[in-house]
Design a protein around this motif. Structure first.
Motif, PDB file in Angstrom:
ATOM      1  N   GLY A 101       0.783  -1.223   0.000  1.00 52.67           N
ATOM      2  CA  GLY A 101       0.000   0.000   0.000  1.00 52.67           C
ATOM      3  C   GLY A 101       0.815   1.274   0.000  1.00 52.67           C
ATOM      4  N   PHE A 102       2.132   1.183   0.213  1.00 50.26           N
ATOM      5  CA  PHE A 102       2.953   2.384   0.294  1.00 50.26           C
ATOM      6  C   PHE A 102       2.937   3.183  -1.007  1.00 50.26           C
ATOM      7  CE2 PHE A 102       4.715   0.106   3.899  1.00 50.26           C
ATOM      8  CZ  PHE A 102       5.026   1.122   4.788  1.00 50.26           C
ATOM      9  N   ALA A 103       3.006   4.506  -0.872  1.00 51.27           N
ATOM     10  CA  ALA A 103       2.910   5.379  -2.053  1.00 51.27           C
ATOM     11  C   ALA A 103       4.108   5.219  -2.987  1.00 51.27           C
ATOM     12  CB  ALA A 103       2.780   6.835  -1.613  1.00 51.27           C
ATOM     13  N   GLU A 104       5.282   4.924  -2.447  1.00 46.85           N
ATOM     14  CA  GLU A 104       6.477   4.811  -3.297  1.00 46.85           C
ATOM     15  C   GLU A 104       6.652   3.415  -3.885  1.00 46.85           C
ATOM     16  OE1 GLU A 104       7.934   2.924   0.391  1.00 46.85           O
ATOM     17  OE2 GLU A 104       6.615   4.612  -0.087  1.00 46.85           O
ATOM     18  N   MET A 105       5.666   2.528  -3.676  1.00 52.03           N
ATOM     19  CA  MET A 105       5.817   1.144  -4.119  1.00 52.03           C
ATOM     20  C   MET A 105       5.969   1.041  -5.638  1.00 52.03           C
ATOM     21  SD  MET A 105       6.273  -1.860  -2.944  1.00 52.03           S
ATOM     22  CE  MET A 105       5.992  -1.363  -1.251  1.00 52.03           C
ATOM     23  N   SER A 106       5.491   2.015  -6.382  1.00 49.18           N
ATOM     24  CA  SER A 106       5.681   2.018  -7.832  1.00 49.18           C
ATOM     25  C   SER A 106       7.166   2.019  -8.183  1.00 49.18           C
ATOM     26  CB  SER A 106       4.991   3.238  -8.441  1.00 49.18           C
ATOM     27  OG  SER A 106       5.208   3.319  -9.833  1.00 49.18           O
ATOM     28  N   ALA A 107       7.932   2.883  -7.524  1.00 50.93           N
ATOM     29  CA  ALA A 107       9.386   2.900  -7.750  1.00 50.93           C
ATOM     30  C   ALA A 107      10.020   1.599  -7.296  1.00 50.93           C
ATOM     31  CB  ALA A 107      10.022   4.080  -7.021  1.00 50.93           C
ATOM     32  N   ASP A 108       9.559   1.061  -6.164  1.00 56.08           N
ATOM     33  CA  ASP A 108      10.120  -0.189  -5.650  1.00 56.08           C
ATOM     34  C   ASP A 108       9.920  -1.334  -6.642  1.00 56.08           C
ATOM     35  OD1 ASP A 108      10.674   1.301  -3.435  1.00 56.08           O
ATOM     36  OD2 ASP A 108       9.048   0.491  -2.212  1.00 56.08           O
TER      37      ASP A 108
END
Length: 613
Positions: free
Chosen positions: A230-237
């Motif tokens: 659910g984290f917002a930066e998960m796209s980069a991850d």
């Protein structure tokens, strides 16, 4: 002298279709294009939507852009809710034993029946929550093309929707670059690469934070994935871990509706400074959920079905014109929510030439200013005046007065709200007066694809790069005229497509106004202007060599396009492949060698501050 951040690839998916190959842009101006371009984009949309060969033009296009909500996301006419009811003292009902709550609510008396079930008698009046449904007040949204399911293109393992869109969108950008990533890595060290991507609102569907918060109230269990994914930066991850295998810089900035431009600012700044040489910039947003739509609707920000009917003088029995739900700078009633995934690949000018990369344009700078003191957190302020003025001033400094006055245009934030039409038009009109523009073209792509919150700046950039490729600025076709309170002096707020010619506009301003005072304006330079700058810096010989290398890139781009058209291209998703740990690295006191990268990470650093001993 700063390095120039060159845009060498774009990718993603929006309500207009696949971004690579300019297909998303082409959908906006389809009727203006030559027969071959129209045919190619219709074929790309048909494949994306999994429609059979022979599907009609009308069938293909009907499932794109803003339209009535479709049930693949949720049934907007029967949204599950819990209705509070008052159970009076003496009320009785039957439950299965295993369904009894533990501990029992106060005042419950139990009687076991012969069939094994339990009769419950309530001794005191109490409130119960009963499952029910309600119909959404809003029925229009900018949804991804009907039939397109990114989660089915790879082993998604219950990923939140925005992350499945990331996998598709980032892969599309990398493939469309026409270069072998492993070859590019041989020219770089790990710390010269970065990925800045995320979402403004995190992952809010049931597989992410939405399910994390809902599960217990729905009588379900929280899964082990809902919290971390659910984290917002998960796209980069995801891009680092499963697509690029990057060990470089990473993260995301969050700035409401300006989020993608915030990420673009960080990526471009790091390339200009020389800190990075290749950066993936993007955002993926999937906010079409009942909760998010109700939140914005309660704020009065979303246009409702009732408001649309009122604008067009329709009765309650008539369907609103959902396709025309978003009406920037016209008589309007609110924005239209959308989902989108947009990514850019940026290289410094030297690396772009060395790789023979496609030159789609370049990022001169992104200016960010807050609003200062505010009457309310959602009210507009003075900050956007500053960002637009600074971007225009830089355009003048780089390309000259004539380029700014006669060969520039604006991709407005253009949300379709009554407040935005006044404030943004005033900003642009005042800027045009100050800098000498006489009829400054203004476009608003949200009229086609809706407002994708954090990814909205990417939709605007997608439409801008297409203008330079095909020569048409998309007009705002959803309005019948400008609203009376719109400032239009010195502006040409386009109500029809404007033919500019291919690569004839030198500059474009991408404007974003976000809740809370998050204002950003990017200045993009056209491919022609970018090539002139590269020639001035690197010389004719370097440009000739670039042109020869670009032939191979073009062939690989064509090959990718053919695979997409035939449905044979799947996203990059390398789960558990090429995993490194500390034992795979070679350390010395001066450098670290990382497998796969041609350049070592340099540990011989200079003190960046003053000496004190």
């Amino acid at each position: 002298m700063s390095r120039l951040p060159v845009i060498v690839a774009q990718g993603g998916v929006s309500p207009a279709g696949r971004t690579s190959g300019f297909h998303g842009y082409r959908r906006l101006v389809l009727e203006c294009l030559d027969d071959q371009s129209q045919s190619d984009t219709l074929a790309a949309l048909r494949t994306l939507r999994n429609l059979p060969e022979g599907s009609s033009r009308e069938d293909i296009l009907s499932g794109t852009l803003i339209r009535e909500l479709e049930n693949n996301l949720f049934d907007h006419k029967a949204i599950p809710v819990h209705q509070a009811v008052q159970a009076e003292a003496g009320s009785e009902f039957i439950l299965k034993g295993r369904r009894l709550p533990n501990p029992l609510p106060a005042g419950w008396q139990l009687e076991k029946r012969e069939d094994g079930q339990i009769k419950v008698r309530i001794e005191t009046s109490q409130q119960l929550m009963i499952p029910a449904t309600r119909e959404s007040l809003v029925s229009a949204a900018g949804q991804l093309p009907s039939g397109f399911a990114p989660e089915k293109l790879y082993q998604s393992r219950n990923h939140p929707r925005s992350l499945t869109m990331t996998v598709f969108g980032a892969s599309d950008a990398i493939y469309s670059a026409g270069m072998d990533w492993n070859v590019i890595k041989q020219k770089l060290s790990p710390d010269q690469v970065a990925v800045y991507s995320g979402s403004a609102m995190s992952q809010l569907d049931f597989n992410g934070n939405g399910g994390l918060l809902q599960s217990r109230l729905l009588g379900k269990r929280v899964t082990s994935k809902q919290c971390p994914l659910g984290f917002a930066e998960m796209s980069a991850d995801f891009i680092n871990a499963y697509i690029l295998g990057s060990l470089g810089g990473t993260g995301t900035n969050m700035g409401a509706c300006a989020t993608l431009l915030y990420n673009l600012e960080q990526g471009a700044s790091e390339i200009r400074s020389g800190r990075r040489r290749l950066v993936i910039v993007g955002n993926s947003e999937a906010p079409i959920t009942p909760e998010v739509m109700e939140g914005y609707s309660t704020m009065g920000a979303l246009t409702t079905d009732a408001a649309l009917r009122n604008l067009d003088g329709l009765s309650e029995a008539e369907n609103p014109h959902w396709r025309r739900a978003c009406r920037p700078f016209g008589n309007n009633a609110g924005f239209t929510i959308a989902e989108s995934s947009q990514f850019l690949v940026l290289m410094d000018d030297e690396l772009a030439l060395e790789c023979g990369a496609e030159i789609l344009g370049s990022v001169a700078d992104v200016f960010i200013n807050a609003d200062g003191f505010k009457k309310s957190i959602s009210a507009p302020g003075a900050g956007n005046h500053l960002t637009v003025a600074r971007a225009a001033a830089l355009g003048r400094a780089i390309a000259g007065e004539d380029a700014l006055r006669y060969r520039s245009f604006v991709q407005a934030h253009g949300t379709g709200t009554p407040q935005n039409r006044v404030t943004e038009s005033h900003i642009l009109s005042e800027t045009a007066k100050v800098f000498g523009m006489d009829s400054w073209p203004v476009a608003a792509v949200k009229s086609y694809v809706g407002h994708s919150i954090g990814a909205a700046g990417g939709d605007q950039i997608m439409a801008t790069l297409g203008v330079w490729k095909h020569g048409f600025i998309p007009g705002i076709k959803t309005i019948n005229g400008l609203a009376e309170d719109v400032y239009s002096e010195k502006l040409n707020i386009l109500q029809n497509h404007l033919e500019t010619g291919v690569d004839q506009m030198d500059l474009a301003l991408i404007n974003a106004k976000g809740f809370g005072g998050n204002n950003a304006t990017a200045l993009l330079l056209s491919p022609g202007t970018t090539r002139k700058m590269l020639k001035a810096r690197h010389g004719d010989k370097a440009m000739t060599q670039w042109q020869k290398k670009n032939e191979s890139v073009t062939r690989q781009q064509d090959d990718y396009e053919q695979r997409c058209q035939s449905g044979e291209s799947n996203p990059i998703y390398q789960f558990g492949e090429g995993v490194l740990d500390g034992g795979d690295l070679t350390f010395t006191g001066e450098q670290v060698n990382v497998p796969g990268y041609g350049q070592a990470l340099n540990l011989e650093m200079e003190n960046p501050f003053w000496h004190f001993n």
